[in-house]
Motif scaffolding. Structure first.
Motif, mmCIF file in Angstrom:
data_model
loop_
_atom_site.group_PDB
_atom_site.id
_atom_site.type_symbol
_atom_site.label_atom_id
_atom_site.label_comp_id
_atom_site.label_asym_id
_atom_site.label_seq_id
_atom_site.Cartn_x
_atom_site.Cartn_y
_atom_site.Cartn_z
ATOM 1 N N ARG A 127 101.216 105.226 132.606
ATOM 2 C CA ARG A 127 101.209 104.020 133.501
ATOM 3 C C ARG A 127 102.214 104.021 134.482
ATOM 4 O O ARG A 127 102.984 104.618 134.328
ATOM 5 C CB ARG A 127 101.207 102.685 132.999
ATOM 6 N N ASN A 178 108.912 105.154 126.003
ATOM 7 C CA ASN A 178 107.895 104.064 126.031
ATOM 8 C C ASN A 178 107.238 104.006 124.836
ATOM 9 O O ASN A 178 106.263 104.731 124.529
ATOM 10 C CB ASN A 178 106.878 104.696 127.209
ATOM 11 N N PRO A 179 107.848 102.958 123.795
ATOM 12 C CA PRO A 179 107.086 102.975 122.454
ATOM 13 C C PRO A 179 106.051 102.217 122.443
ATOM 14 O O PRO A 179 105.645 101.200 123.398
ATOM 15 C CB PRO A 179 108.174 102.232 121.695
ATOM 16 N N PRO A 180 105.106 102.003 121.353
ATOM 17 C CA PRO A 180 104.166 101.066 121.255
ATOM 18 C C PRO A 180 104.610 99.818 121.178
ATOM 19 O O PRO A 180 105.655 99.492 120.449
ATOM 20 C CB PRO A 180 103.363 101.560 119.898
ATOM 21 N N TYR A 181 104.143 98.827 122.069
ATOM 22 C CA TYR A 181 104.578 97.346 121.784
ATOM 23 C C TYR A 181 103.737 96.254 122.074
ATOM 24 O O TYR A 181 104.070 95.180 122.456
ATOM 25 C CB TYR A 181 105.943 97.376 123.015
ATOM 26 N N ALA A 222 99.532 104.470 119.712
ATOM 27 C CA ALA A 222 100.514 104.623 120.917
ATOM 28 C C ALA A 222 100.712 103.183 121.276
ATOM 29 O O ALA A 222 101.455 102.887 122.595
ATOM 30 C CB ALA A 222 100.089 105.435 121.921
HETATM 31 N N1 GLN Z 1 101.595 99.415 129.113
HETATM 32 C C1 GLN Z 1 100.743 99.786 128.361
HETATM 33 C C2 GLN Z 1 99.568 98.761 128.387
HETATM 34 O O1 GLN Z 1 99.688 97.463 128.759
HETATM 35 C C3 GLN Z 1 100.993 99.619 126.621
HETATM 36 C C4 GLN Z 1 101.982 100.866 126.622
HETATM 37 C C5 GLN Z 1 102.705 100.828 125.163
HETATM 38 O O2 GLN Z 1 102.389 100.041 124.404
HETATM 39 N N2 GLN Z 1 103.625 101.574 125.195
HETATM 40 O O3 GLN Z 1 98.489 98.843 127.845
#
Ligand code: GLN
Length: 289
Positions: free
Chosen positions: A95, A192-195, A216
């Motif tokens: 992204r 950039n971890p899953p969040y 991810a």
């Molecule tokens: N930025 C991503 C999104 O909004 C999420 C990426 C992430 O979880 N690191 O889809």
């Protein structure tokens, strides 16, 4: 249908629009450019009729896009930090906001001498396509980086991207859950971890939900579970003056600040950087033990 660019593009725009795609003007051209092997700019100059083969190819890509598949997976690549990265459903599509992680890390590296850069221990956690580690390796030919991912198949793609960008010698890859089993001290931990919280994944765009690897994206029930685990692991492994650079999601600022204030010494600098949309996106912690 007559095979000229204008007619095909109009057909594609209409189809994509009626299927809920947002930027139909651009996406219809990106796909046409790809099917013809030309750049998007050149699609404005096509006068000659388009061959039946190209038209068929284009139409099948537009149908895939209309059904929700992201353009980056259809064409097989995504631009990130001015470079092209191969992507497929094994990895998250890079992204634009993640470029901020590279920018901030690069700024810090720029302030270090080449001698220091050469010996720094740097790790990109959850490397995915490898876009962060590879961008940094290209910017700083004197650094070495470790790149980890829990997904073995994403590491295969990251390696292939590293090879294509001729930085494979600067990188070491580890199949790993965050920093578990990796020994510090690290001078830089970038990630950039899953969040995204597990319940919200159902509500994100179909392009993401149905096509990108959940592993991810899913940051647990609170959304900050993986982030918190990573911050705690990083704190244990950062060098005394090490730097932590992590991407966070919308609305997670308070949680991560609270955790950082709790576990890092009060001399450490904790900052949040805002992305182009004005959202606090990057957590920066300069450890100071
Ligand atoms: N930025 C991503 C999104 O909004 C999420 C990426 C992430 O979880 N690191 O889809």
């Amino acid at each position: 249908m007559e095979n000229n660019a204008k007619v095909l593009l109009k057909w594609a725009r209409d189809l994509l629009k009626s299927n809920g795609v947002e930027d139909v003007t651009f996406e219809s051209r990106v796909l046409l450019a790809h099917s013809m092997g030309i750049s998007v700019e050149v699609t404005f100059l096509i006068d000659d009729p388009i061959t039946q083969e190209i038209a068929n190819d284009y139409q099948s890509m537009v149908y895939r896009r209309a059904k929700g598949e992201p353009t980056a997976y259809i064409i097989g690549y995504k631009e990130f930090f001015g470079e092209i990265f191969k992507v497929d459903p094994r990895v998250l599509i890079p992204r634009p906001e993640t470029e901020l992680l590279v920018e901030k890390t690069a700024k810090y590296l720029n302030d270090q001498s080449i001698e220091k850069q050469e010996v720094m221990k740097i790790v990109d956690v959850g490397t995915g396509s490898g876009c962060i580690a590879i961008s940094l390796a290209k910017l700083f030919p004197s650094i070495k980086l470790m790149a980890t991912d829990i997904s073995a198949e994403s590491l295969e793609l990251a390696k292939s991207n590293a090879q294509n960008h001729s930085v494979i010698d600067q990188l070491e890859f580890y199949e790993n859950d965050l920093l578990t089993n990796l020994e510090g001290p690290f001078d830089i931990v970038v990630s950039n971890p899953p969040y995204i919280d597990s319940n919200s994944i159902k509500a994100v765009q179909r392009e993401i939900r149905n096509h990108e690897p959940i592993i991810a994206l899913d940051g647990g029930l609170s959304g900050t579970e993986t982030l918190s685990r990573l911050i705690i692991q990083a704190k244990e492994r950062l060098s005394d003056d090490g730097l932590l650079v992590i991407e966070i999601g919308f609305g997670q600022k308070e949680d991560v600040l609270f955790l950082c204030k709790k576990i890092f010494s009060s001399n450490s600098e904790v900052k949040l950087e805002i992305d182009l949309a004005g959202i606090p996106r990057v957590l920066l912690v300069k450890n100071n033990e």
